[in-house]
Design a protein around this motif. Structure first.
Motif, PDB file in Angstrom:
ATOM      1  N   ASP A 303       0.872  -1.184   0.000  1.00 18.71           N
ATOM      2  CA  ASP A 303       0.000   0.000   0.000  1.00 18.71           C
ATOM      3  C   ASP A 303       0.908   1.233   0.000  1.00 18.71           C
ATOM      4  O   ASP A 303       1.556   1.551   0.997  1.00 18.71           O
ATOM      5  CB  ASP A 303      -0.893  -0.006   1.238  1.00 18.71           C
ATOM      6  CG  ASP A 303      -1.846   1.177   1.267  1.00 18.71           C
ATOM      7  OD1 ASP A 303      -1.817   1.990   0.316  1.00 18.71           O
ATOM      8  OD2 ASP A 303      -2.591   1.314   2.253  1.00 18.71           O
ATOM      9  N   ARG A 304       0.959   1.921  -1.121  1.00 12.51           N
ATOM     10  CA  ARG A 304       1.866   3.062  -1.265  1.00 12.51           C
ATOM     11  C   ARG A 304       1.271   4.372  -0.738  1.00 12.51           C
ATOM     12  O   ARG A 304       1.924   5.410  -0.798  1.00 12.51           O
ATOM     13  CB  ARG A 304       2.294   3.218  -2.730  1.00 12.51           C
ATOM     14  CG  ARG A 304       2.978   1.974  -3.268  1.00 12.51           C
ATOM     15  CD  ARG A 304       3.618   2.190  -4.628  1.00 12.51           C
ATOM     16  NE  ARG A 304       4.125   0.915  -5.139  1.00 12.51           N
ATOM     17  CZ  ARG A 304       5.287   0.378  -4.782  1.00 12.51           C
ATOM     18  NH1 ARG A 304       6.067   1.020  -3.929  1.00 12.51           N
ATOM     19  NH2 ARG A 304       5.682  -0.777  -5.278  1.00 12.51           N
ATOM     20  N   THR A 305       0.059   4.313  -0.237  1.00 14.80           N
ATOM     21  CA  THR A 305      -0.538   5.492   0.393  1.00 14.80           C
ATOM     22  C   THR A 305      -0.161   5.488   1.869  1.00 14.80           C
ATOM     23  O   THR A 305      -0.741   4.744   2.670  1.00 14.80           O
ATOM     24  CB  THR A 305      -2.066   5.489   0.240  1.00 14.80           C
ATOM     25  OG1 THR A 305      -2.402   5.404  -1.153  1.00 14.80           O
ATOM     26  CG2 THR A 305      -2.666   6.760   0.827  1.00 14.80           C
ATOM     27  N   VAL A 306       0.821   6.287   2.223  1.00 12.48           N
ATOM     28  CA  VAL A 306       1.343   6.278   3.592  1.00 12.48           C
ATOM     29  C   VAL A 306       0.347   6.990   4.510  1.00 12.48           C
ATOM     30  O   VAL A 306       0.010   8.159   4.302  1.00 12.48           O
ATOM     31  CB  VAL A 306       2.717   6.966   3.656  1.00 12.48           C
ATOM     32  CG1 VAL A 306       3.225   7.008   5.099  1.00 12.48           C
ATOM     33  CG2 VAL A 306       3.712   6.226   2.767  1.00 12.48           C
ATOM     34  N   THR A 307      -0.124   6.282   5.527  1.00 10.44           N
ATOM     35  CA  THR A 307      -1.118   6.831   6.443  1.00 10.44           C
ATOM     36  C   THR A 307      -0.440   7.492   7.646  1.00 10.44           C
ATOM     37  O   THR A 307       0.718   7.223   7.960  1.00 10.44           O
ATOM     38  CB  THR A 307      -2.053   5.719   6.939  1.00 10.44           C
ATOM     39  OG1 THR A 307      -1.289   4.754   7.677  1.00 10.44           O
ATOM     40  CG2 THR A 307      -2.740   5.029   5.775  1.00 10.44           C
ATOM     41  N   VAL A 308      -1.223   8.321   8.333  1.00  8.19           N
ATOM     42  CA  VAL A 308      -0.718   8.999   9.528  1.00  8.19           C
ATOM     43  C   VAL A 308      -0.316   7.986  10.595  1.00  8.19           C
ATOM     44  O   VAL A 308       0.721   8.130  11.250  1.00  8.19           O
ATOM     45  CB  VAL A 308      -1.774   9.982  10.076  1.00  8.19           C
ATOM     46  CG1 VAL A 308      -1.409  10.451  11.490  1.00  8.19           C
ATOM     47  CG2 VAL A 308      -1.933  11.177   9.146  1.00  8.19           C
ATOM     48  N   ASP A 309      -1.139   6.943  10.775  1.00  5.27           N
ATOM     49  CA  ASP A 309      -0.839   5.950  11.812  1.00  5.27           C
ATOM     50  C   ASP A 309       0.514   5.276  11.587  1.00  5.27           C
ATOM     51  O   ASP A 309       1.245   4.999  12.549  1.00  5.27           O
ATOM     52  CB  ASP A 309      -1.935   4.886  11.860  1.00  5.27           C
ATOM     53  CG  ASP A 309      -3.211   5.406  12.508  1.00  5.27           C
ATOM     54  OD1 ASP A 309      -3.143   6.490  13.133  1.00  5.27           O
ATOM     55  OD2 ASP A 309      -4.258   4.743  12.381  1.00  5.27           O
ATOM     56  N   ARG A 310       0.847   5.003  10.346  1.00  5.81           N
ATOM     57  CA  ARG A 310       2.143   4.362  10.066  1.00  5.81           C
ATOM     58  C   ARG A 310       3.297   5.280  10.451  1.00  5.81           C
ATOM     59  O   ARG A 310       4.338   4.818  10.911  1.00  5.81           O
ATOM     60  CB  ARG A 310       2.232   3.984   8.586  1.00  5.81           C
ATOM     61  CG  ARG A 310       1.295   2.864   8.189  1.00  5.81           C
ATOM     62  CD  ARG A 310       1.450   2.525   6.720  1.00  5.81           C
ATOM     63  NE  ARG A 310       0.273   1.832   6.215  1.00  5.81           N
ATOM     64  CZ  ARG A 310      -0.044   1.732   4.936  1.00  5.81           C
ATOM     65  NH1 ARG A 310       0.734   2.288   4.019  1.00  5.81           N
ATOM     66  NH2 ARG A 310      -1.138   1.086   4.565  1.00  5.81           N
ATOM     67  N   ILE A 311       3.121   6.555  10.247  1.00  6.93           N
ATOM     68  CA  ILE A 311       4.172   7.515  10.591  1.00  6.93           C
ATOM     69  C   ILE A 311       4.285   7.657  12.110  1.00  6.93           C
ATOM     70  O   ILE A 311       5.379   7.608  12.680  1.00  6.93           O
ATOM     71  CB  ILE A 311       3.886   8.887   9.947  1.00  6.93           C
ATOM     72  CG1 ILE A 311       3.823   8.765   8.418  1.00  6.93           C
ATOM     73  CG2 ILE A 311       4.939   9.910  10.365  1.00  6.93           C
ATOM     74  CD1 ILE A 311       3.255   9.985   7.730  1.00  6.93           C
ATOM     75  N   THR A 312       3.155   7.813  12.771  1.00  9.15           N
ATOM     76  CA  THR A 312       3.175   8.081  14.215  1.00  9.15           C
ATOM     77  C   THR A 312       3.567   6.862  15.041  1.00  9.15           C
ATOM     78  O   THR A 312       3.861   6.989  16.234  1.00  9.15           O
ATOM     79  CB  THR A 312       1.811   8.605  14.691  1.00  9.15           C
ATOM     80  OG1 THR A 312       0.793   7.651  14.366  1.00  9.15           O
ATOM     81  CG2 THR A 312       1.488   9.932  14.025  1.00  9.15           C
ATOM     82  N   ASN A 313       3.562   5.674  14.444  1.00  9.54           N
ATOM     83  CA  ASN A 313       4.002   4.468  15.154  1.00  9.54           C
ATOM     84  C   ASN A 313       5.506   4.235  15.029  1.00  9.54           C
ATOM     85  O   ASN A 313       6.015   3.228  15.537  1.00  9.54           O
ATOM     86  CB  ASN A 313       3.242   3.245  14.633  1.00  9.54           C
ATOM     87  CG  ASN A 313       1.819   3.194  15.155  1.00  9.54           C
ATOM     88  OD1 ASN A 313       1.550   3.625  16.281  1.00  9.54           O
ATOM     89  ND2 ASN A 313       0.903   2.688  14.348  1.00  9.54           N
ATOM     90  N   LEU A 314       6.203   5.155  14.364  1.00  8.92           N
ATOM     91  CA  LEU A 314       7.651   5.042  14.201  1.00  8.92           C
ATOM     92  C   LEU A 314       8.365   6.026  15.122  1.00  8.92           C
ATOM     93  O   LEU A 314       7.750   6.888  15.750  1.00  8.92           O
ATOM     94  CB  LEU A 314       8.038   5.325  12.740  1.00  8.92           C
ATOM     95  CG  LEU A 314       7.527   4.313  11.710  1.00  8.92           C
ATOM     96  CD1 LEU A 314       7.763   4.842  10.295  1.00  8.92           C
ATOM     97  CD2 LEU A 314       8.206   2.952  11.887  1.00  8.92           C
ATOM     98  N   LEU A 315       9.673   5.869  15.213  1.00 11.26           N
ATOM     99  CA  LEU A 315      10.517   6.795  15.958  1.00 11.26           C
ATOM    100  C   LEU A 315      11.042   7.868  15.015  1.00 11.26           C
ATOM    101  O   LEU A 315      11.191   7.631  13.805  1.00 11.26           O
ATOM    102  CB  LEU A 315      11.687   6.045  16.597  1.00 11.26           C
ATOM    103  CG  LEU A 315      11.336   4.849  17.494  1.00 11.26           C
ATOM    104  CD1 LEU A 315      12.606   4.108  17.902  1.00 11.26           C
ATOM    105  CD2 LEU A 315      10.569   5.300  18.719  1.00 11.26           C
TER     106      LEU A 315
END
Length: 530
Positions: A303-315
């Motif tokens: 899924d190439r649509t990067v969601t906010v949740d994927r970003i906020t779950n990273l460091l």
């Protein structure tokens, strides 16, 4: 293949480590694309063409619960790596002297498979074997990294390579070939009396030749094999092995449209979901000559649509400082933040948003450690309270906007996203401890691998000695004493008496004045273990 091994034994390839190959980088990119990769600190990684292990060994040291296997044909490189593994007492890594063609698929599945600086310098048969290993040995949600020379930019390199090969064919030894390649690159670059486009190209290639380590020049430009392919050709070969394009290992390489004309960008947008075609046109526009491609099984739903949740779950991490004279506060004045490390002008952001300014200040404060998105959000708002902003910035919309802004900065190379936090500290503490691998490297050269898996150069002997003394058994006074003794011993004054006493006094005063600064510098570089 045995001839190649002998060449690498005679002229060793420089010992580099590559942050873009670290499982943290590979896992992060996979997670951004909706995959569920193995966590970096509990994974299996295979490196094809591992050399002396300069890439694998620091990974094994920093990720003790993960397992690493490296294979290479060069016996001296493997022997050197095994000696370092023994000195460091590592039990989670193995290095085998092995022809890739003889690699057995019964080694089990690997979460990450990397092949850096290999594909373009081996025969087509071995290239197929590389893809075969990835197809059969990569875990279902695994990520593979393959770097290779690309066209159309590679045409310029090949043009000069062919001239260098012709000239160097007159000489027998490897070292003669290196010297003559540099000589002839200089000669042809100066051969044009009147400026013209051909001469300009030769000048550019001459700069590239002279910027490279002599041993890299020999193994890359003067190698028997040096194949260049178009991206779409590489991906066709990958597809035959049921592999698909995931991304590039450097996020700046995926959509680098900053220097592309709007009409060209418009064409890219028209291609829409045609990912392979879009990447190929990018190479046409940019004249790209090298790629670091990430692959996964074609059965994986990307899924190439990067969601906010994927970003906020990273460091998140960033080493950026304000470069304008404006006061960094809650006002609407613009502030330019630029990366301390990158020479890329695009690795910067100009912002007037109070929350974004607070975020960049907080990231610089905790560098070199990454911080969770939530902790960053909290720290930035605490700073905003001290700045007394005209309004709060704590809505759900602000949370989403911040995530999107950080992702844009990530794509520009200003901000890093991580899946794993290295065991490092920016504070020396009472008993400073430096990375064991860095201490070992400092005995052999200037290039040092940090706990972040990037590399720094430490040239001065006194700084190398200081690094070697940071073994966790010395406090500040002991470090200063032993460092002073080492410096005085290296000076070897011929006269004793008052002259020696005065030298010792001056040396001690200088070292004492600089010691804390150097320890802090080591911390900022990511060399100190937490």
């Amino acid at each position: 293949m045995m001839e190649s091994a002998i060449v690498y034994d005679e002229i060793e390839y420089p010992a580099y480590s590559y942050p873009q190959i670290h499982p943290d980088r590979l896992a992060t990119i996979a997670r951004l694309h909706g995959m569920a990769p193995a966590p970096p600190d509990r994974c299996r990684l295979l490196e094809l063409g591992c050399g002396c292990g300069s890439n694998l060994i620091p990974m094994a040291l920093g990720l003790p619960e993960s397992r690493f296997l490296g294979i290479d044909l060069a016996s001296t490189q493997i022997s050197k790596g095994r000696r370092q593994i023994a000195r460091l007492g590592l039990a989670n890594i193995r290095m085998d002297q092995l022809d890739i063609q003889d690699f057995s698929e019964d080694q089990g599945l690997f979460d990450y498979i990397v092949a850096h600086g290999l594909y373009s310098w081996v025969s087509e048969t071995v290239q197929e074997k590389i893809f075969g290993i990835i197809e059969k040995c990569l875990s279902p949600e695994g990520v593979a990294y393959v770097s290779y020379n690309t066209l159309p930019g590679g045409h310029l390199r090949l043009m000069v390579r062919e001239m260098l090969l012709y000239h160097c064919s007159r000489f027998d030894s490897a070292r003669q070939k290196i010297e003559e390649a540099r000589f002839f690159a200089e000669l042809i670059a100066k051969s044009q009396i009147r400026p013209n486009s051909y001469g300009s190209l030769l000048q550019q290639e001459r700069e590239r030749v002279f910027c490279r380590h002599p041993h890299v020049l020999f193994h890359d430009e003067l190698a028997e094999c040096n194949s260049n392919v178009y991206f779409h050709q590489f991906m066709t070969q990958a597809a035959h092995h049921h592999l698909q394009f995931l991304s590039e290992a450097d996020p700046r390489d995926v959509q680098p449209t900053a220097n592309i004309e709007p009409s060209a960008v418009a064409l890219l947008k028209k291609l829409g979901s045609e990912t392979i075609a879009g990447q190929q046109y990018l190479d046409f526009f940019l004249g790209r000559r090298f790629r670091q491609t990430l692959l996964c099984h074609s059965s994986v739903a990307i899924d190439r649509t990067v969601t906010v949740d994927r970003i906020t779950n990273l460091l998140v991490a960033a080493n950026a400082k304000p470069t304008t004279s404006s006061l960094v506060d809650a006002s609407d004045s613009e502030v330019l933040f630029s990366s301390v490390d990158s020479k890329d002008e695009s690795a910067s952001i100009t912002t007037s948003h109070p929350l974004m300014k607070a975020v960049m200040v907080c990231l610089e404060d905790v560098w070199p450690l990454p911080i969770s998105f939530q902790a960053l959000w909290d720290a930035a708002h605490n700073l905003l309270l001290a700045w007394n902003p005209p309004k709060p910035f704590d809505s759900c919309n602000e949370w989403n906007c911040l995530a999107k802004m950080l992702f844009v900065c990530y794509q520009a190379g200003l901000v890093e996203l991580h899946s794993w936090k290295p065991h490092l500290t920016s504070k020396p503490g009472k008993w400073p401890l430096a990375s064991p691998f860095a201490r070992l490297q400092s005995l052999e050269g200037d290039l040092i691998t940090t706990l972040r898996h990037d590399q720094v150069q430490i040239h001065q002997a006194v700084n190398k000695k200081l690094l070697q003394l940071l073994d966790g058994t010395r406090d500040r006074s002991m470090i200063l004493h032993d460092l002073q003794e080492a410096v005085l011993a290296s000076q070897s004054p011929e006269n004793g008496g008052p002259e020696l006493n005065e030298t010792a006094k001056r040396t001690g005063e200088m070292l004492d004045a600089d010691l804390d600064r150097h320890l802090e510098d080591f911390g900022r570089l990511g060399l100190l273990v937490s």
